[in-house]
Scaffold this motif. Structure first.
Motif: not given
Length: 185
Positions: A10-16, A28-42
């Protein structure tokens, strides 16, 4: 070589899964500003009994060691000043605290921060500290080998759960500096 996501059901986007993360990591995830979309952080839910890298690798397979990274908190001292910093290195290496880290911090002496300081100042659990969501005044030293891997399995801020993040995203964290040779065998 498989990616860390292959080891878990069970791997999900961390933002969820912000409800499973400590406040600084969730913020930090709610305020994510990196070039990698926050949905790619699992996020993956893991048993806290096997949170330590060696046990996790034993349970899920030795291949995972090459794609796991550990975050350690270091205290650099110069005179009466103490600088706390996070060091992110591949799990099969160790941070060169007395060489690379000490010089990077401009410290006379560097050592692992006491557990109560690392936990208290980060707002995270010992054994689960992650570079995501650390205090803004902390340097985050990222070994170039971590920045270069497609995905790294890192702590979630708690002993239960892990984060899987692209190396590029970790290299772009606030306060991050990518350093060749930070992790040594």
């Amino acid at each position: 070589m498989p990616v860390p996501m292959d080891a878990f059901d069970d791997v999900r986007p961390a933002i969820e899964r912000l409800d499973l993360l400590p406040d600084p990591v969730a913020a930090a995830l709610r305020d994510w500003r990196g070039s990698v979309p926050v949905e790619e952080i699992r996020y993956v839910d893991t048993d806290p009994a096997i949170a330590d890298t060696a046990l996790l690798v034993e349970h899920h397979g030795a291949w995972l060691l090459e794609q796991s990274a550990n975050c350690v908190v270091v205290a650099g001292k110069r005179g009466g000043d103490v600088t706390l910093a996070a060091c992110l290195v591949l799990s099969h290496t160790r941070a060169d605290v007395n060489g690379v880290v000490r010089r990077q911090l401009g410290a006379r002496k560097a050592s692992f921060a006491p557990m109560d300081t690392a936990v208290g100042d980060s707002g995270m659990e010992y054994g689960g500290i992650t570079p995501i969501g650390l205090p803004g005044n902390w340097p985050v030293l990222v070994d170039a080998a971590v920045a270069d891997i497609p995905y790294a399995l890192i702590g979630s801020g708690r002993r239960r759960g892990k984060i899987i993040a692209p190396g590029k995203a970790l290299a772009e964290l606030p306060g991050a500096t990518v350093i060749d040779g930070l992790g040594v065998a």
